[in-house]
Design an enzyme around this catalytic site. Structure first.
Site, PDB file in Angstrom:
ATOM      1  N   GLN A  10       8.755   2.563   9.069  1.00  0.00           N
ATOM      2  CA  GLN A  10       8.484   2.838  10.480  1.00  0.00           C
ATOM      3  C   GLN A  10       7.388   1.920  11.018  1.00  0.00           C
ATOM      4  O   GLN A  10       6.415   1.627  10.326  1.00  0.00           O
ATOM      5  CB  GLN A  10       8.074   4.302  10.648  1.00  0.00           C
ATOM      6  CG  GLN A  10       8.205   4.811  12.071  1.00  0.00           C
ATOM      7  CD  GLN A  10       8.232   6.325  12.128  1.00  0.00           C
ATOM      8  OE1 GLN A  10       8.541   6.986  11.147  1.00  0.00           O
ATOM      9  NE2 GLN A  10       7.905   6.889  13.271  1.00  0.00           N
ATOM     10  N   SER A  95       8.403   3.500   2.502  1.00  0.00           N
ATOM     11  CA  SER A  95       8.477   4.819   3.132  1.00  0.00           C
ATOM     12  C   SER A  95       9.933   5.167   3.451  1.00  0.00           C
ATOM     13  O   SER A  95      10.747   5.301   2.527  1.00  0.00           O
ATOM     14  CB  SER A  95       7.576   4.865   4.367  1.00  0.00           C
ATOM     15  OG  SER A  95       7.453   6.186   4.865  1.00  0.00           O
ATOM     16  N   LEU A  96      10.317   5.302   4.728  1.00  0.00           N
ATOM     17  CA  LEU A  96      11.711   5.629   5.036  1.00  0.00           C
ATOM     18  C   LEU A  96      12.652   4.568   4.483  1.00  0.00           C
ATOM     19  O   LEU A  96      13.840   4.840   4.213  1.00  0.00           O
ATOM     20  CB  LEU A  96      11.922   5.775   6.543  1.00  0.00           C
ATOM     21  CG  LEU A  96      12.041   4.497   7.381  1.00  0.00           C
ATOM     22  CD1 LEU A  96      13.487   4.016   7.477  1.00  0.00           C
ATOM     23  CD2 LEU A  96      11.490   4.697   8.760  1.00  0.00           C
ATOM     24  N   ARG A 120      14.053  14.398   8.069  1.00  0.00           N
ATOM     25  CA  ARG A 120      12.715  13.955   7.651  1.00  0.00           C
ATOM     26  C   ARG A 120      11.836  13.661   8.862  1.00  0.00           C
ATOM     27  O   ARG A 120      10.675  14.088   8.928  1.00  0.00           O
ATOM     28  CB  ARG A 120      12.863  12.704   6.783  1.00  0.00           C
ATOM     29  CG  ARG A 120      11.577  12.157   6.160  1.00  0.00           C
ATOM     30  CD  ARG A 120      11.966  10.943   5.294  1.00  0.00           C
ATOM     31  NE  ARG A 120      10.842  10.382   4.567  1.00  0.00           N
ATOM     32  CZ  ARG A 120      10.074   9.383   4.986  1.00  0.00           C
ATOM     33  NH1 ARG A 120      10.292   8.856   6.201  1.00  0.00           N
ATOM     34  NH2 ARG A 120       9.096   8.916   4.241  1.00  0.00           N
ATOM     35  N   HIS A 204       2.316  10.737   4.985  1.00  0.00           N
ATOM     36  CA  HIS A 204       1.931  10.488   3.593  1.00  0.00           C
ATOM     37  C   HIS A 204       0.548  11.036   3.252  1.00  0.00           C
ATOM     38  O   HIS A 204      -0.310  10.333   2.701  1.00  0.00           O
ATOM     39  CB  HIS A 204       2.021   8.981   3.276  1.00  0.00           C
ATOM     40  CG  HIS A 204       3.407   8.436   3.420  1.00  0.00           C
ATOM     41  ND1 HIS A 204       4.438   8.798   2.587  1.00  0.00           N
ATOM     42  CD2 HIS A 204       3.939   7.587   4.335  1.00  0.00           C
ATOM     43  CE1 HIS A 204       5.547   8.186   2.978  1.00  0.00           C
ATOM     44  NE2 HIS A 204       5.273   7.460   4.044  1.00  0.00           N
ATOM     45  N   GLN A 253       7.244  11.676  -2.101  1.00  0.00           N
ATOM     46  CA  GLN A 253       6.890  10.581  -1.203  1.00  0.00           C
ATOM     47  C   GLN A 253       6.378  11.070   0.148  1.00  0.00           C
ATOM     48  O   GLN A 253       5.563  10.408   0.798  1.00  0.00           O
ATOM     49  CB  GLN A 253       8.127   9.687  -1.019  1.00  0.00           C
ATOM     50  CG  GLN A 253       7.915   8.443  -0.211  1.00  0.00           C
ATOM     51  CD  GLN A 253       9.080   8.188   0.730  1.00  0.00           C
ATOM     52  OE1 GLN A 253       9.364   8.991   1.594  1.00  0.00           O
ATOM     53  NE2 GLN A 253       9.748   7.070   0.543  1.00  0.00           N
TER      54      GLN A 253
END
Length: 312
Positions: A10, A95-96, A120, A204, A253
């Site tokens: 992102q 991440s994503l 998510r 996170h 994560q």
């Protein structure tokens, strides 16, 4: 020569991403149509035309970035002869982007990846009230320095290391007051730059525990296959292979540190000498060059870059 595919997270989203690729390749259009159908939303129109403030919403940005990345991959596979098992040594995503990497490796279908990322994104947005959390980037900080600053700033609140991006860039996340204290502490420690980030939630960190639980439930209902090539997980900086380990890594994560510096270093240590970033932006390309100086890195997001890759 084999290479690693890496997939952005992102912040890389931009209005217009994927549009020229969709106009040039039916295989790319098919990916966008599949994601649109999975979400019951014309997400591709939002990607191509905006508005930017709607695309930037976490619930839209996450599946949109995955769609942009997988569209590039499908073009390389179906139109340019890329064979994942033959040409690619490993994959990873920031991440994503880890969902993009898993879909690339055949572990998740594009439809399931899109639905999971929508869940998510919505769960992350709901986890913390607007304004209650924050994130900050420490530029020129070593991971150990950043961890010390975060610990000092907590004072009973949450302030965690969210991203170890490499190249002297570490991101902190947590309660707004604690993150603001961390910025002040960092500025007094001679860190090159310490700046608050314009984000919609503190990703996170431990405040994301409700989102982690939402993903635990969502992932339990999805079929996960063994990957065709090794997938390096954000939270372990090592390959994950079994479906159960993949589920556990994706849940961890949400609240854990994205260990991107270690992921790239581990891939380089395993023999990767070339990194290709698929999708929107070139953030990971720059990081790879700094983390693994002996390696080459390039980004592929549009028809011109696809052509350049094919020529090479």
């Amino acid at each position: 020569m084999k290479f690693a595919l890496v997939f952005p997270g992102q912040g890389s989203q931009v209005v217009g991403m994927g549009r020229s690729l969709a106009e040039s390749y039916p295989s790319a259009r098919a990916v966008f149509e599949e994601v649109d159908a999975a979400l019951g939303q014309n997400l591709s129109r939002l990607m191509f035309e905006g508005p930017a403030e709607e695309l930037t919403l976490t619930a839209n940005a996450q599946p949109a970035l995955m769609a942009a990345s997988l569209a590039v991959l499908r073009v390389l596979e179906q139109d340019r002869g890329l064979d994942l098992a033959e040409h690619v040594q490993c994959v990873a995503g920031h991440s994503l982007g880890e969902y993009s990497a898993l879909a690339a490796a055949g572990t998740l279908t594009i439809t399931d990846a899109a639905k999971l990322l929508r869940i998510r994104g919505e769960a992350m947005q709901r986890a913390v009230a607007p304004g209650a959390g924050a994130m900050a980037a420490l530029i020129g900080a070593e991971p150990a320095q950043a961890a010390e600053i975060a610990a000092e700033a907590r004072q009973g609140a949450v302030c965690d290391v969210a991203n170890d991006n490499g190249g002297g860039q570490v991101v902190l996340s947590g309660d707004a007051a604690a993150v603001e204290r961390a910025v002040a502490i960092a500025q007094g420690r001679g860190i090159k730059r310490a700046v608050m980030l314009n984000v919609s939630a503190p990703f996170h960190c431990r405040l994301m525990e409700p989102a982690a639980e939402a993903m635990r439930q969502a992932l339990a209902a999805v079929r996960i296959a063994a990957p065709l090539v090794p997938v390096y997980a954000n939270v372990t900086a090592a390959p994950v292979t079994s479906p159960e380990a993949i589920r556990e890594a994706l849940v961890a994560q949400v609240t854990g540190t994205v260990r991107w510096r270690e992921c790239v270093a581990a891939m380089a240590g395993a023999g990767v000498t070339r990194f290709l970033e698929l999708g929107a932006g070139k953030v990971l390309t720059g990081l790879a060059k700094r983390i693994a100086p002996g390696a080459t890195a390039a980004a592929i997001g549009g028809p011109d870059e696809v052509a350049a890759f094919s020529a090479a």
